[in-house]
Write a protein that holds these residues in place. Sequence first.
Motif, PDB file in Angstrom:
ATOM      1  N   PHE A  55       0.823  -1.207   0.000  1.00 43.45           N
ATOM      2  CA  PHE A  55       0.000   0.000   0.000  1.00 43.45           C
ATOM      3  C   PHE A  55       0.859   1.260   0.000  1.00 43.45           C
ATOM      4  N   LEU A  56       2.037   1.212   0.650  1.00 46.70           N
ATOM      5  CA  LEU A  56       2.899   2.384   0.663  1.00 46.70           C
ATOM      6  C   LEU A  56       3.482   2.652  -0.711  1.00 46.70           C
ATOM      7  N   SER A  57       3.856   1.590  -1.416  1.00 48.66           N
ATOM      8  CA  SER A  57       4.418   1.787  -2.748  1.00 48.66           C
ATOM      9  C   SER A  57       3.377   2.328  -3.711  1.00 48.66           C
ATOM     10  N   ILE A  58       2.131   1.892  -3.552  1.00 48.26           N
ATOM     11  CA  ILE A  58       1.055   2.391  -4.404  1.00 48.26           C
ATOM     12  C   ILE A  58       0.781   3.861  -4.099  1.00 48.26           C
ATOM     13  N   PRO A 107     -18.167   2.393  -5.273  1.00 51.35           N
ATOM     14  CA  PRO A 107     -17.618   1.381  -4.369  1.00 51.35           C
ATOM     15  C   PRO A 107     -16.395   0.707  -4.987  1.00 51.35           C
ATOM     16  N   LEU A 108     -15.434   0.360  -4.164  1.00 48.43           N
ATOM     17  CA  LEU A 108     -14.258  -0.344  -4.665  1.00 48.43           C
ATOM     18  C   LEU A 108     -14.559  -1.817  -4.933  1.00 48.43           C
ATOM     19  N   MET A 109     -15.428  -2.408  -4.127  1.00 52.06           N
ATOM     20  CA  MET A 109     -15.636  -3.860  -4.170  1.00 52.06           C
ATOM     21  C   MET A 109     -17.003  -4.189  -4.748  1.00 52.06           C
ATOM     22  N   GLY A 110     -17.007  -5.026  -5.767  1.00 50.05           N
ATOM     23  CA  GLY A 110     -18.238  -5.397  -6.435  1.00 50.05           C
ATOM     24  C   GLY A 110     -18.790  -6.724  -5.965  1.00 50.05           C
ATOM     25  N   PRO A 111     -19.790  -7.261  -6.671  1.00 54.90           N
ATOM     26  CA  PRO A 111     -20.411  -8.537  -6.312  1.00 54.90           C
ATOM     27  C   PRO A 111     -19.387  -9.669  -6.241  1.00 54.90           C
ATOM     28  N   GLY A 112     -19.540 -10.521  -5.241  1.00 54.15           N
ATOM     29  CA  GLY A 112     -18.668 -11.683  -5.109  1.00 54.15           C
ATOM     30  C   GLY A 112     -17.301 -11.388  -4.537  1.00 54.15           C
ATOM     31  N   THR A 113     -17.025 -10.147  -4.167  1.00 57.45           N
ATOM     32  CA  THR A 113     -15.712  -9.769  -3.648  1.00 57.45           C
ATOM     33  C   THR A 113     -15.654  -9.981  -2.137  1.00 57.45           C
ATOM     34  N   ASP A 114     -14.576 -10.555  -1.672  1.00 55.71           N
ATOM     35  CA  ASP A 114     -14.375 -10.827  -0.250  1.00 55.71           C
ATOM     36  C   ASP A 114     -13.539  -9.705   0.360  1.00 55.71           C
ATOM     37  N   PRO A 115     -14.136  -8.833   1.180  1.00 54.99           N
ATOM     38  CA  PRO A 115     -13.382  -7.691   1.720  1.00 54.99           C
ATOM     39  C   PRO A 115     -12.308  -8.085   2.726  1.00 54.99           C
ATOM     40  N   HIS A 116     -12.424  -9.270   3.318  1.00 51.38           N
ATOM     41  CA  HIS A 116     -11.444  -9.695   4.321  1.00 51.38           C
ATOM     42  C   HIS A 116     -10.043  -9.843   3.720  1.00 51.38           C
ATOM     43  N   TYR A 156      -9.273  -8.521   0.485  1.00 52.50           N
ATOM     44  CA  TYR A 156      -9.156  -7.592  -0.637  1.00 52.50           C
ATOM     45  C   TYR A 156      -7.943  -6.681  -0.465  1.00 52.50           C
ATOM     46  N   GLN A 157      -7.192  -6.520  -1.536  1.00 56.68           N
ATOM     47  CA  GLN A 157      -6.061  -5.598  -1.550  1.00 56.68           C
ATOM     48  C   GLN A 157      -6.300  -4.538  -2.624  1.00 56.68           C
ATOM     49  N   ALA A 158      -6.059  -3.293  -2.260  1.00 55.60           N
ATOM     50  CA  ALA A 158      -6.318  -2.187  -3.185  1.00 55.60           C
ATOM     51  C   ALA A 158      -5.378  -2.241  -4.382  1.00 55.60           C
ATOM     52  N   SER A 159      -5.913  -1.961  -5.555  1.00 54.35           N
ATOM     53  CA  SER A 159      -5.132  -1.887  -6.781  1.00 54.35           C
ATOM     54  C   SER A 159      -4.711  -0.437  -7.022  1.00 54.35           C
ATOM     55  N   HIS A 160      -3.903  -0.225  -8.048  1.00 50.53           N
ATOM     56  CA  HIS A 160      -3.532   1.145  -8.427  1.00 50.53           C
ATOM     57  C   HIS A 160      -4.771   1.959  -8.791  1.00 50.53           C
ATOM     58  N   GLY A 161      -5.715   1.322  -9.479  1.00 52.07           N
ATOM     59  CA  GLY A 161      -6.946   2.023  -9.846  1.00 52.07           C
ATOM     60  C   GLY A 161      -7.752   2.425  -8.625  1.00 52.07           C
ATOM     61  N   ASP A 162      -7.764   1.553  -7.604  1.00 52.64           N
ATOM     62  CA  ASP A 162      -8.473   1.883  -6.368  1.00 52.64           C
ATOM     63  C   ASP A 162      -7.859   3.109  -5.695  1.00 52.64           C
ATOM     64  N   VAL A 163      -6.536   3.135  -5.647  1.00 53.95           N
ATOM     65  CA  VAL A 163      -5.859   4.255  -4.987  1.00 53.95           C
ATOM     66  C   VAL A 163      -6.129   5.557  -5.738  1.00 53.95           C
ATOM     67  N   GLU A 164      -6.222   5.483  -7.046  1.00 52.84           N
ATOM     68  CA  GLU A 164      -6.549   6.680  -7.827  1.00 52.84           C
ATOM     69  C   GLU A 164      -7.938   7.183  -7.456  1.00 52.84           C
ATOM     70  N   LEU A 165      -8.913   6.246  -7.295  1.00 51.66           N
ATOM     71  CA  LEU A 165     -10.259   6.643  -6.880  1.00 51.66           C
ATOM     72  C   LEU A 165     -10.239   7.263  -5.485  1.00 51.66           C
ATOM     73  N   LEU A 166      -9.464   6.677  -4.600  1.00 50.71           N
ATOM     74  CA  LEU A 166      -9.367   7.193  -3.239  1.00 50.71           C
ATOM     75  C   LEU A 166      -8.710   8.568  -3.220  1.00 50.71           C
ATOM     76  N   GLU A 167      -7.697   8.748  -4.056  1.00 51.28           N
ATOM     77  CA  GLU A 167      -7.004  10.029  -4.122  1.00 51.28           C
ATOM     78  C   GLU A 167      -7.918  11.127  -4.663  1.00 51.28           C
ATOM     79  N   ASP A 168      -8.743  10.778  -5.661  1.00 56.34           N
ATOM     80  CA  ASP A 168      -9.606  11.768  -6.298  1.00 56.34           C
ATOM     81  C   ASP A 168     -10.854  12.084  -5.477  1.00 56.34           C
TER      82      ASP A 168
END
Length: 313
Positions: A8-11, A63-72, A74-86
């Motif tokens: 997460f720090l590198s992302i 939302p970052l996590m869609g149907p069938g996704t296990d949040p326990h 789940y690891q954020a992707s680069h695209g997720d971090v971009e959404l979080l940043e924006d």
Amino acid sequence: MKKPEPLFLSILASFGLLAAACGDGETDASPPEEGEPIQVTTTIAQIDDIVENVGGEHVDSTPLMGPGTDPHVYQASHGDVELLEDADMIFWNGLNLEEQMTDMMDHLGEEKPVYALGEQVPDEYILEDEEEAGMPDPHIWFDIELWSYAVEGVKDGLIELDPDNEEEYQANAEEYLDELQELQTWSEEQIQEIDEESRVLVTAHDAFQYFGDAAGMDVIGLQGISTDAEYGLSDVQNVIDEMEDRDVGAIFGETSVSDSAIEAVIEGAGQRGHEVENGGTLYSDAMGEPGTEEGTYVGMYQANINQIVDALK
């Protein structure tokens, strides 16, 4: 040897977010320009449903996590971090649900409003993991009364960022809470169709403690609260023993968990002469497809109730 940098720090660093997140601790909570919707990022769809209902036309929520996704796990992707940043603001569950994202959320909270909605629930109502003392059960959305605290948390967060639309947020929240109260009443009526001795819910993992308390049902989970923990032969045998002792004939799968666990129980019980059927698939950590009834909180909850009642009554 230098310790590897956490993912997460590198992302964060790759988006230039780390320096901002490690600043002076003051958050930039200014609302968007007039006429522009608030950009909200959420983790799970259950939270996103609250934001859309309470925020209405004043929010654009993703939302970052869609149907069938296990949040326990789940690891954020680069695209997720971009959404979080924006995002102008972020809502997540907390209580160790999105356990791979906790440090990231702490860093993001240094530069923008980040709300862990599980923290809105009074501590005395938070259940613990039966297998790990002190570890909270994060699945608060399965107790409608407790989930109402999350609704209040979203409303308060939106008002703090955008006080000009306070009256509308307040009205939307009240309307949504009324809908949840109707859902609660309906659910209680449906559960009454199950014979009292048959109100035993056996599932793939222990996501339904809050539901069991609210619905007056005993709950047995093959895996623990977090799906990150593996189940073993002894877990399967213990569940089969209890199902035999209590004459339980159905076990339920979950949309975000593999069916291998429940298949092991069905097969093992059959070898011992106790017939167990697959009671169907429940929504636990994720909801249905967007645009469907099950893709809303109310529709998801209704689908679960209907599935449980049909299998156990």
